[in-house]
Design a protein around this motif. Structure first.
Motif, PDB file in Angstrom:
ATOM      1  N   ARG A  61       1.133  -1.197   0.416  1.00 32.25           N
ATOM      2  CA  ARG A  61       0.419   0.102  -0.139  1.00 32.25           C
ATOM      3  C   ARG A  61       0.773   1.306  -0.274  1.00 32.25           C
ATOM      4  O   ARG A  61       0.733   2.095  -0.897  1.00 32.25           O
ATOM      5  CB  ARG A  61      -0.484  -0.232   0.996  1.00 32.25           C
ATOM      6  N   VAL A  62       1.855   1.303   0.960  1.00 36.11           N
ATOM      7  CA  VAL A  62       2.786   2.250   1.009  1.00 36.11           C
ATOM      8  C   VAL A  62       3.351   2.446  -0.159  1.00 36.11           C
ATOM      9  O   VAL A  62       4.074   3.734  -1.340  1.00 36.11           O
ATOM     10  CB  VAL A  62       3.783   1.961   1.704  1.00 36.11           C
ATOM     11  N   MET A  63       3.807   1.660  -1.039  1.00 32.83           N
ATOM     12  CA  MET A  63       4.483   2.214  -2.382  1.00 32.83           C
ATOM     13  C   MET A  63       3.761   1.433  -2.669  1.00 32.83           C
ATOM     14  O   MET A  63       3.506   3.572  -4.856  1.00 32.83           O
ATOM     15  CB  MET A  63       5.468   0.473  -3.006  1.00 32.83           C
ATOM     16  N   LEU A  64       2.373   1.780  -3.382  1.00 33.92           N
ATOM     17  CA  LEU A  64       1.013   2.205  -4.246  1.00 33.92           C
ATOM     18  C   LEU A  64       1.494   3.785  -3.882  1.00 33.92           C
ATOM     19  O   LEU A  64       1.105   4.449  -4.803  1.00 33.92           O
ATOM     20  CB  LEU A  64      -0.106   1.623  -4.081  1.00 33.92           C
ATOM     21  N   ALA A  65       1.165   4.548  -2.477  1.00 33.62           N
ATOM     22  CA  ALA A  65       0.907   5.802  -2.269  1.00 33.62           C
ATOM     23  C   ALA A  65       2.326   6.166  -3.318  1.00 33.62           C
ATOM     24  O   ALA A  65       1.747   7.564  -3.442  1.00 33.62           O
ATOM     25  CB  ALA A  65       1.179   5.708  -0.561  1.00 33.62           C
ATOM     26  N   ARG A  66       3.645   5.535  -2.876  1.00 37.21           N
ATOM     27  CA  ARG A  66       4.299   6.730  -3.598  1.00 37.21           C
ATOM     28  C   ARG A  66       3.963   7.048  -4.634  1.00 37.21           C
ATOM     29  O   ARG A  66       4.160   8.294  -5.167  1.00 37.21           O
ATOM     30  CB  ARG A  66       6.059   5.537  -3.072  1.00 37.21           C
ATOM     31  N   ALA A  67       3.941   5.671  -5.416  1.00 39.41           N
ATOM     32  CA  ALA A  67       4.101   6.016  -7.054  1.00 39.41           C
ATOM     33  C   ALA A  67       2.289   7.400  -7.140  1.00 39.41           C
ATOM     34  O   ALA A  67       2.575   7.738  -8.324  1.00 39.41           O
ATOM     35  CB  ALA A  67       2.947   4.647  -7.665  1.00 39.41           C
ATOM     36  N   ILE A  68       1.524   6.941  -6.477  1.00 40.65           N
ATOM     37  CA  ILE A  68       0.071   8.544  -6.616  1.00 40.65           C
ATOM     38  C   ILE A  68       0.798   9.429  -6.518  1.00 40.65           C
ATOM     39  O   ILE A  68       0.712  10.788  -7.324  1.00 40.65           O
ATOM     40  CB  ILE A  68      -0.814   8.098  -5.770  1.00 40.65           C
ATOM     41  N   GLN A  83       1.437  10.497 -15.263  1.00 40.32           N
ATOM     42  CA  GLN A  83       0.726  10.254 -16.463  1.00 40.32           C
ATOM     43  C   GLN A  83       1.007   8.835 -17.240  1.00 40.32           C
ATOM     44  O   GLN A  83      -0.364   8.819 -17.574  1.00 40.32           O
ATOM     45  CB  GLN A  83       0.894  10.894 -17.904  1.00 40.32           C
ATOM     46  N   ILE A  84       2.027   8.104 -16.475  1.00 39.07           N
ATOM     47  CA  ILE A  84       1.255   6.223 -17.049  1.00 39.07           C
ATOM     48  C   ILE A  84       1.862   6.201 -14.969  1.00 39.07           C
ATOM     49  O   ILE A  84       3.060   6.281 -14.579  1.00 39.07           O
ATOM     50  CB  ILE A  84       2.702   6.555 -17.894  1.00 39.07           C
ATOM     51  N   MET A  85       1.178   4.949 -14.644  1.00 41.62           N
ATOM     52  CA  MET A  85       1.389   4.237 -13.836  1.00 41.62           C
ATOM     53  C   MET A  85       2.395   2.544 -14.306  1.00 41.62           C
ATOM     54  O   MET A  85       0.899   2.017 -14.901  1.00 41.62           O
ATOM     55  CB  MET A  85       0.450   3.196 -12.506  1.00 41.62           C
ATOM     56  N   ILE A  86       2.899   2.321 -14.131  1.00 36.93           N
ATOM     57  CA  ILE A  86       3.152   0.969 -14.475  1.00 36.93           C
ATOM     58  C   ILE A  86       3.715   0.322 -13.069  1.00 36.93           C
ATOM     59  O   ILE A  86       4.579   0.077 -12.104  1.00 36.93           O
ATOM     60  CB  ILE A  86       5.483   0.198 -14.928  1.00 36.93           C
ATOM     61  N   LEU A  87       2.895  -1.303 -13.433  1.00 39.76           N
ATOM     62  CA  LEU A  87       2.491  -2.272 -11.738  1.00 39.76           C
ATOM     63  C   LEU A  87       2.586  -3.564 -12.226  1.00 39.76           C
ATOM     64  O   LEU A  87       2.700  -4.116 -12.837  1.00 39.76           O
ATOM     65  CB  LEU A  87       0.541  -1.327 -11.416  1.00 39.76           C
ATOM     66  N   ASP A  88       3.638  -3.808 -11.093  1.00 37.84           N
ATOM     67  CA  ASP A  88       4.044  -5.381 -11.479  1.00 37.84           C
ATOM     68  C   ASP A  88       3.460  -6.209  -9.419  1.00 37.84           C
ATOM     69  O   ASP A  88       4.156  -6.011  -8.975  1.00 37.84           O
ATOM     70  CB  ASP A  88       5.801  -5.286 -11.380  1.00 37.84           C
ATOM     71  N   GLU A  89       2.101  -7.183 -10.451  1.00 37.85           N
ATOM     72  CA  GLU A  89       1.658  -7.794  -9.203  1.00 37.85           C
ATOM     73  C   GLU A  89       1.166  -6.441  -8.362  1.00 37.85           C
ATOM     74  O   GLU A  89       1.663  -7.240  -6.925  1.00 37.85           O
ATOM     75  CB  GLU A  89       2.064  -8.524  -9.146  1.00 37.85           C
ATOM     76  N   PRO A  90       0.152  -5.624  -8.593  1.00 38.49           N
ATOM     77  CA  PRO A  90       0.159  -4.864  -7.568  1.00 38.49           C
ATOM     78  C   PRO A  90      -1.070  -5.177  -6.095  1.00 38.49           C
ATOM     79  O   PRO A  90      -0.178  -4.922  -5.502  1.00 38.49           O
ATOM     80  CB  PRO A  90      -0.238  -3.939  -8.002  1.00 38.49           C
ATOM     81  N   THR A  91      -1.395  -6.639  -6.561  1.00 37.07           N
ATOM     82  CA  THR A  91      -1.923  -7.235  -4.979  1.00 37.07           C
ATOM     83  C   THR A  91      -1.235  -8.176  -5.089  1.00 37.07           C
ATOM     84  O   THR A  91      -2.135  -8.896  -3.388  1.00 37.07           O
ATOM     85  CB  THR A  91      -3.501  -7.527  -5.729  1.00 37.07           C
ATOM     86  N   SER A  92       0.069  -8.810  -4.923  1.00 39.07           N
ATOM     87  CA  SER A  92       0.838  -9.126  -4.433  1.00 39.07           C
ATOM     88  C   SER A  92       0.955  -9.425  -2.375  1.00 39.07           C
ATOM     89  O   SER A  92       1.380  -8.216  -2.033  1.00 39.07           O
ATOM     90  CB  SER A  92       1.641  -9.461  -4.784  1.00 39.07           C
ATOM     91  N   PHE A  93       0.733 -10.301  -1.541  1.00 37.42           N
ATOM     92  CA  PHE A  93       0.949 -10.155   0.015  1.00 37.42           C
ATOM     93  C   PHE A  93      -0.497  -9.534   0.232  1.00 37.42           C
ATOM     94  O   PHE A  93      -0.048  -9.655   1.199  1.00 37.42           O
ATOM     95  CB  PHE A  93       1.580  -9.046   0.154  1.00 37.42           C
ATOM     96  N   LEU A  94      -1.519  -8.838   0.041  1.00 40.13           N
ATOM     97  CA  LEU A  94      -2.591  -8.813   0.288  1.00 40.13           C
ATOM     98  C   LEU A  94      -3.927  -9.957   0.928  1.00 40.13           C
ATOM     99  O   LEU A  94      -3.784 -10.288  -0.669  1.00 40.13           O
ATOM    100  CB  LEU A  94      -2.991  -7.753  -0.822  1.00 40.13           C
ATOM    101  N   ASP A  95      -4.711  -9.834   1.335  1.00 40.98           N
ATOM    102  CA  ASP A  95      -5.805 -10.776   1.437  1.00 40.98           C
ATOM    103  C   ASP A  95      -7.088  -9.984   0.713  1.00 40.98           C
ATOM    104  O   ASP A  95      -7.298  -8.919  -0.101  1.00 40.98           O
ATOM    105  CB  ASP A  95      -6.807 -10.732   2.975  1.00 40.98           C
ATOM    106  N   ILE A  96      -8.073 -11.176   0.479  1.00 35.31           N
ATOM    107  CA  ILE A  96      -8.665 -10.458  -0.604  1.00 35.31           C
ATOM    108  C   ILE A  96      -9.323  -9.293   0.086  1.00 35.31           C
ATOM    109  O   ILE A  96      -9.727  -8.364  -1.529  1.00 35.31           O
ATOM    110  CB  ILE A  96     -10.391 -11.196  -0.680  1.00 35.31           C
ATOM    111  N   SER A  97      -9.387  -8.259   0.916  1.00 34.63           N
ATOM    112  CA  SER A  97     -10.460  -7.224   1.352  1.00 34.63           C
ATOM    113  C   SER A  97      -9.628  -5.716   0.416  1.00 34.63           C
ATOM    114  O   SER A  97     -10.038  -5.096   0.517  1.00 34.63           O
ATOM    115  CB  SER A  97     -10.917  -7.462   2.297  1.00 34.63           C
ATOM    116  N   PHE A  98      -8.487  -5.808   1.184  1.00 34.05           N
ATOM    117  CA  PHE A  98      -7.070  -5.520   0.715  1.00 34.05           C
ATOM    118  C   PHE A  98      -7.179  -5.504  -0.540  1.00 34.05           C
ATOM    119  O   PHE A  98      -6.744  -4.197  -1.778  1.00 34.05           O
ATOM    120  CB  PHE A  98      -5.976  -5.256   1.455  1.00 34.05           C
ATOM    121  N   LYS A  99      -7.228  -6.569  -1.693  1.00 31.95           N
ATOM    122  CA  LYS A  99      -7.225  -6.772  -3.018  1.00 31.95           C
ATOM    123  C   LYS A  99      -8.290  -5.952  -4.214  1.00 31.95           C
ATOM    124  O   LYS A  99      -7.737  -5.440  -4.248  1.00 31.95           O
ATOM    125  CB  LYS A  99      -6.912  -8.227  -3.508  1.00 31.95           C
ATOM    126  N   ILE A 100      -9.283  -6.031  -3.051  1.00 30.22           N
ATOM    127  CA  ILE A 100     -10.592  -5.129  -4.102  1.00 30.22           C
ATOM    128  C   ILE A 100     -10.501  -3.706  -3.724  1.00 30.22           C
ATOM    129  O   ILE A 100     -10.042  -3.314  -4.688  1.00 30.22           O
ATOM    130  CB  ILE A 100     -11.102  -5.779  -3.317  1.00 30.22           C
TER     131      ILE A 100
END
Length: 266
Positions: free
Chosen positions: A147-154, A159-176
């Motif tokens: 989550r922190v790394m996604l916040a950093r990217a945001i 104008q472009i975001m490159i995400l490599d498996e952004p839902t790795s390590f997350l449980d289902i509610s966090f993935k959603i």
């Protein structure tokens, strides 16, 4: 293409070719999901676009400019990334890690303005990481780090975001939660998103376009409805056609439920 990515006959790999002759347009506001088995070259392709690897052949255009003509700073102003490799910052809080996303704009002194601080806090809130903001980045869970790394990217305001498996390590509610945030960002801020993902059931719920890779090439590219057929899934994942059809049927049913759930996240 003003705010997107164009790949023209791109070939990527290491000492040998991993994926050849990729031609692809990712437009502003669109989410493109990259799918395929382990070892198919998804991460290699993303690392090449983000300059972690040198391309073997072809061209990459970032917001209409040949990537070779962009300095590292100019590239970082246009493109942000969240990759699977874990970073190991020394004695940095999660807030400080997110703040590094503003460095392309702070000049040599790295001084954060009031506006920078607001954007950092907004990004942390957007991904729901407020509770770990003051904690040591290395002492929070893998899911919280993601989550922190996604916040950093945001907060890099790309104008472009490159995400490599952004839902790795997350449980289902966090993935959603995270995928809902990504979809909202793409549409509301007109960001072009290219992401690799293993959880195929999420792809029809979030992606505008799907790129399926395997056997050193792009096997198919199109909408989720066009890609999620028994023929394509069984080809790229090496299963028989009947099994592919059963899996696709389950994926599409699950995706319909996810779409309804993600609507409730807004």
């Amino acid at each position: 293409m003003v705010n997107g990515i164009e790949l023209d006959a791109l070939t990527v790999g290491y000492s040998s070719k991993v994926i050849e002759n990729v031609s692809l347009n990712i437009e502003a506001g669109d989410i493109v999901a990259l799918i395929g088995p382990n070892g198919a070259g998804k991460s290699t392709l993303l690392k090449t676009i983000t300059r972690q690897l040198k391309k073997l052949d072809g061209c990459i255009y970032i917001c209409g400019t040949d990537e070779n003509e962009l300095t590292e700073q100019k590239l970082s102003e246009k493109l942000s990334m969240v990759m699977t490799e874990r970073i190991h910052p020394e004695l940095m809080s999660c807030f400080e890690v997110v703040a590094t996303g503003r460095y392309p704009y702070t000049g040599r002194m790295g001084i954060l303005s009031k506006s920078d601080m607001e954007k950092i806090n907004q990004s942390i809130e957007l991904v729901g990481a407020q509770e770990v903001a003051d904690k040591d980045f290395m002492k929070v869970s893998d899911g919280q780090r993601q989550r922190v790394m996604l916040a950093r990217a945001i907060c890099q305001e790309p104008q472009i975001m490159i995400l490599d498996e952004p839902t790795s390590f997350l449980d289902i509610s966090f993935k959603i939660d995270i995928l809902s945030v990504i979809k909202r960002l793409a549409k509301e801020r007109n960001i072009a998103v290219l992401m690799s993902i293993h959880e195929l059931e999420f792809v029809p719920a979030i992606a505008d376009k799907v790129v399926a890779v395997g056997d050193k090439r792009v096997v198919a590219c199109g909408t989720a409805g066009e890609i999620f057929t028994g023929d394509i899934i069984h080809e790229i994942y090496g299963m028989n056609k009947e099994a592919g059809e059963i899996i696709v049927d389950g994926i599409l049913k699950y995706a319909d439920a996810l779409k309804r759930i993600m609507l409730c996240q807004k």
